[in-house]
Write an enzyme that holds these catalytic residues in place. Sequence first.
Site, PDB file in Angstrom:
ATOM      1  N   GLY A  50      22.751  -0.032  -3.553  1.00 52.02           N
ATOM      2  CA  GLY A  50      23.884   0.374  -4.371  1.00 52.02           C
ATOM      3  C   GLY A  50      24.769   1.324  -3.588  1.00 52.02           C
ATOM      4  O   GLY A  50      24.316   1.930  -2.603  1.00 52.02           O
ATOM      5  N   GLN A 102      30.737   7.961  -2.019  1.00 47.58           N
ATOM      6  CA  GLN A 102      29.888   8.036  -0.821  1.00 47.58           C
ATOM      7  C   GLN A 102      30.658   7.648   0.446  1.00 47.58           C
ATOM      8  O   GLN A 102      30.225   7.947   1.553  1.00 47.58           O
ATOM      9  CB  GLN A 102      28.634   7.160  -0.981  1.00 47.58           C
ATOM     10  CG  GLN A 102      27.710   7.708  -2.067  1.00 47.58           C
ATOM     11  CD  GLN A 102      26.468   6.859  -2.217  1.00 47.58           C
ATOM     12  OE1 GLN A 102      26.473   5.848  -2.930  1.00 47.58           O
ATOM     13  NE2 GLN A 102      25.403   7.243  -1.533  1.00 47.58           N
ATOM     14  N   CYS A 126      18.649   7.952  -1.397  1.00 44.93           N
ATOM     15  CA  CYS A 126      20.109   7.925  -1.472  1.00 44.93           C
ATOM     16  C   CYS A 126      20.665   7.876  -0.061  1.00 44.93           C
ATOM     17  O   CYS A 126      20.209   8.627   0.807  1.00 44.93           O
ATOM     18  CB  CYS A 126      20.620   9.170  -2.202  1.00 44.93           C
ATOM     19  SG  CYS A 126      22.416   9.209  -2.375  1.00 44.93           S
ATOM     20  N   LEU A 127      21.644   6.995   0.160  1.00 41.55           N
ATOM     21  CA  LEU A 127      22.222   6.855   1.499  1.00 41.55           C
ATOM     22  C   LEU A 127      22.926   8.141   1.933  1.00 41.55           C
ATOM     23  O   LEU A 127      23.138   8.345   3.119  1.00 41.55           O
ATOM     24  CB  LEU A 127      23.200   5.674   1.522  1.00 41.55           C
ATOM     25  CG  LEU A 127      22.535   4.300   1.309  1.00 41.55           C
ATOM     26  CD1 LEU A 127      23.592   3.214   1.176  1.00 41.55           C
ATOM     27  CD2 LEU A 127      21.559   3.979   2.447  1.00 41.55           C
ATOM     28  N   HIS A 170      21.686   5.706 -11.206  1.00 45.94           N
ATOM     29  CA  HIS A 170      21.859   6.509  -9.974  1.00 45.94           C
ATOM     30  C   HIS A 170      23.333   6.467  -9.532  1.00 45.94           C
ATOM     31  O   HIS A 170      23.915   7.500  -9.178  1.00 45.94           O
ATOM     32  CB  HIS A 170      20.920   5.932  -8.906  1.00 45.94           C
ATOM     33  CG  HIS A 170      21.038   6.524  -7.536  1.00 45.94           C
ATOM     34  ND1 HIS A 170      19.988   7.163  -6.898  1.00 45.94           N
ATOM     35  CD2 HIS A 170      22.064   6.538  -6.646  1.00 45.94           C
ATOM     36  CE1 HIS A 170      20.384   7.547  -5.697  1.00 45.94           C
ATOM     37  NE2 HIS A 170      21.632   7.184  -5.501  1.00 45.94           N
ATOM     38  N   GLU A 171      23.944   5.285  -9.577  1.00 47.09           N
ATOM     39  CA  GLU A 171      25.345   5.139  -9.132  1.00 47.09           C
ATOM     40  C   GLU A 171      26.327   5.805 -10.098  1.00 47.09           C
ATOM     41  O   GLU A 171      27.286   6.453  -9.660  1.00 47.09           O
ATOM     42  CB  GLU A 171      25.718   3.665  -8.969  1.00 47.09           C
ATOM     43  CG  GLU A 171      24.855   2.860  -8.000  1.00 47.09           C
ATOM     44  CD  GLU A 171      24.617   3.525  -6.666  1.00 47.09           C
ATOM     45  OE1 GLU A 171      25.445   4.357  -6.250  1.00 47.09           O
ATOM     46  OE2 GLU A 171      23.589   3.235  -6.034  1.00 47.09           O
ATOM     47  N   HIS A 226      26.541   9.372  -9.508  1.00 50.73           N
ATOM     48  CA  HIS A 226      27.425   9.719  -8.380  1.00 50.73           C
ATOM     49  C   HIS A 226      28.871   9.898  -8.843  1.00 50.73           C
ATOM     50  O   HIS A 226      29.584  10.771  -8.348  1.00 50.73           O
ATOM     51  CB  HIS A 226      27.414   8.609  -7.319  1.00 50.73           C
ATOM     52  CG  HIS A 226      26.327   8.721  -6.286  1.00 50.73           C
ATOM     53  ND1 HIS A 226      26.192   9.810  -5.455  1.00 50.73           N
ATOM     54  CD2 HIS A 226      25.345   7.855  -5.921  1.00 50.73           C
ATOM     55  CE1 HIS A 226      25.165   9.612  -4.623  1.00 50.73           C
ATOM     56  NE2 HIS A 226      24.618   8.428  -4.891  1.00 50.73           N
TER      57      HIS A 226
HETATM   58  O1  GNR Z   1      19.635   2.173  -1.387  1.00 47.41           O
HETATM   59  C1  GNR Z   1      19.316   2.838  -2.383  1.00 47.41           C
HETATM   60  N1  GNR Z   1      18.073   2.683  -2.913  1.00 47.41           N
HETATM   61  C2  GNR Z   1      17.689   3.207  -4.131  1.00 47.41           C
HETATM   62  C3  GNR Z   1      16.341   3.190  -4.448  1.00 47.41           C
HETATM   63  C4  GNR Z   1      15.901   3.669  -5.666  1.00 47.41           C
HETATM   64  C5  GNR Z   1      16.815   4.152  -6.570  1.00 47.41           C
HETATM   65  C6  GNR Z   1      18.167   4.195  -6.269  1.00 47.41           C
HETATM   66  C7  GNR Z   1      18.606   3.715  -5.054  1.00 47.41           C
HETATM   67  S1  GNR Z   1      20.309   3.717  -4.697  1.00 47.41           S
HETATM   68  C8  GNR Z   1      20.264   3.819  -2.952  1.00 47.41           C
HETATM   69  C9  GNR Z   1      21.656   3.705  -2.356  1.00 47.41           C
HETATM   70  C10 GNR Z   1      22.510   4.866  -2.809  1.00 47.41           C
HETATM   71  O2  GNR Z   1      22.447   5.961  -2.343  1.00 47.41           O
HETATM   72  N2  GNR Z   1      23.329   4.643  -3.794  1.00 47.41           N
HETATM   73  O3  GNR Z   1      24.088   5.631  -4.259  1.00 47.41           O
HETATM   74 NI    NI Z   2      22.953   7.477  -3.875  1.00 45.75          NI
END
Ligand code: GNR
Ligand code: NI
Length: 181
Positions: A46, A51, A104-105, A146-147, A150
């Site tokens: 995601g 980001q 999270c990236l 999660h997104e 953000h």
């Molecule tokens: O790549 C991602 N893996 C992930 C694993 C478990 C829960 C959420 C994520 S999102 C993350 C990519 C990211 O930072 N998205 O904002």
């Molecule tokens: Ni993230």
Amino acid sequence: MSLQNIILLPDTRLRQVSEPVGMVDDSVRKLMDDMLETMYDAPGIGLAAIQIAVAKRIVVCDVSPRASEEEAEGNVPAEREPIFLVNPEVTWVSDEKSVYEEGCLSIPEFYAEVERPARVKVGFLNRAGERQEIEADGLLATCLQHEIDHLNGVLFIDHISRLKRERVIKKFEKEARRRGD
Ligand code: GNR
Ligand code: NI
């Protein structure tokens, strides 16, 4: 399409609340294409526009197995199932919770378990600018939450213990100083 740089903790832009998109036009679709390419390259499941330092309420995700992995020669191509969401909003959450190990990236190589609603409904505008609603469970439900966090300046480390959060923030502050940014 072009690969974009992913901003990292403790970059304060990650705490910005992103602005709603007025209209889904070609510039928005181009941004989503760049986000998707950047996400697959990372690789991740995601990505929110903030980001890549764009404070707009735009999310891309693809939780299909191996979608973000390199296709080895002779292998069946991975089935990519990207979802593009503009102005996404959680419209319903289940009482039932689930726990996933999240990453999270923007916080590379740090992982922690987070409890969230197991199922959600999310309303959004799709790539064509049409209203759509999806009901998600499993990894997709976690990823969408999660997104959308953000877009509101919230990171998954905000859902873990203060001790762990402060420890990871310190580590990334130190790393940023070492890089000189
Ligand atoms: O790549 C991602 N893996 C992930 C694993 C478990 C829960 C959420 C994520 S999102 C993350 C990519 C990211 O930072 N998205 O904002
Ligand atoms: Ni993230």
